[in-house]
Write an enzyme that holds these catalytic residues in place. Structure first.
Site, PDB file in Angstrom:
ATOM      1  CB  ILE A   1      -0.945   0.007   1.217  1.00 26.24           C
ATOM      2  CG1 ILE A   1      -1.875  -1.210   1.154  1.00 26.24           C
ATOM      3  CG2 ILE A   1      -1.751   1.305   1.256  1.00 26.24           C
ATOM      4  CD1 ILE A   1      -2.716  -1.397   2.396  1.00 26.24           C
TER       5      ILE A   1
ATOM      6  CG  ASN B   1      -2.371   7.809  -0.781  1.00 23.32           C
ATOM      7  OD1 ASN B   1      -2.810   7.891   0.361  1.00 23.32           O
ATOM      8  ND2 ASN B   1      -2.565   8.766  -1.677  1.00 23.32           N
ATOM      9  N   PRO B   2      -2.281   4.839   1.935  1.00 20.15           N
ATOM     10  CG  PRO B   2      -1.419   4.336   4.044  1.00 20.15           C
ATOM     11  CD  PRO B   2      -1.095   4.984   2.743  1.00 20.15           C
TER      12      PRO B   2
ATOM     13  CD  GLN C   1     -10.793   4.601  -6.260  1.00 19.87           C
ATOM     14  OE1 GLN C   1     -10.607   5.802  -6.086  1.00 19.87           O
ATOM     15  NE2 GLN C   1     -11.328   4.138  -7.368  1.00 19.87           N
TER      16      GLN C   1
ATOM     17  N   GLY D   1      -3.009  -2.058  -6.932  1.00 15.82           N
ATOM     18  CA  GLY D   1      -3.995  -1.099  -7.408  1.00 15.82           C
ATOM     19  C   GLY D   1      -5.387  -1.480  -6.946  1.00 15.82           C
TER      20      GLY D   1
ATOM     21  N   GLY E   1      -8.548   0.534  -8.242  1.00 20.68           N
ATOM     22  CA  GLY E   1      -9.581   0.872  -9.214  1.00 20.68           C
ATOM     23  C   GLY E   1     -10.960   0.911  -8.591  1.00 20.68           C
ATOM     24  CD  GLU E   2     -14.996   1.975 -11.539  1.00 20.14           C
ATOM     25  OE1 GLU E   2     -15.379   1.028 -12.249  1.00 20.14           O
ATOM     26  OE2 GLU E   2     -15.311   3.151 -11.752  1.00 20.14           O
TER      27      GLU E   2
END
Length: 161
Positions: free
Chosen positions: A55, A57-58, A64, A121, A123-124
């Site tokens: 990780i 950027n926690p 997100q 990553g 994403g969604e």
């Protein structure tokens, strides 16, 4: 998390997915409340566990995943493009149903940092498992499966009849 018997007004469900078969793993647990008289479904609480490798950027990852869960709950409970013989009925935000901030669930997220792995990553990654968790929670609460979304009052009442 104790399993709740089907048919009650509250239930919990689980959804899990690996995003795009190459990114993060996300597990979501959703709690739903079903008002049998009105057909209204709410999601007061969700929990998520996320494995995104290393990780970087926690805070960004947490945001997100949280945003994806809230968006997914909106899709699952409300969002629907309606049509009549003349075409689309919802042409603006005033006529398109969307989850409001007071209706948004409380979201708790646990990040699994694996510093010896590559960053995967996100994403969604939370959208799919969140829909599954809400649908499974509805089934746990009512003993009924609804296979068409959104879980609007008309569909819920029809399923419970």
């Amino acid at each position: 998390m104790p399993r709740r018997p089907a048919g009650r007004a509250r239930g919990r469900g689980i959804g899990f997915a690996k995003y795009k078969n190459l990114a993060c793993y996300v597990a979501v647990v959703a709690e739903v409340a079903v008002d049998r008289a009105t057909g209204m479904v709410s999601v007061p609480q969700t929990w998520a566990a996320v494995d995104s490798g290393l990780i970087i950027n926690p805070d960004g990852l947490t945001s997100q995943i949280e945003g994806g869960i809230i968006q997914s709950v909106s899709w699952t409970l409300k969002e629907e493009v309606r049509f009549d013989k003349d075409g689309i009925l919802a042409r603006d935000w005033a006529s398109y149903p969307i989850l409001t901030m007071p209706e948004a669930p409380k979201v708790e997220i646990e990040l699994i940092n694996r510093p010896n792995e590559r960053p995967l990553g996100s994403g969604e990654g939370s959208q799919g498992p969140a829909v599954a968790a809400v649908a499974n929670a509805f089934a746990n609460a009512t003993g009924k499966r609804v296979r068409d979304l959104p879980l609007n009052p008309a569909r819920v009442k029809a399923a419970l009849a």
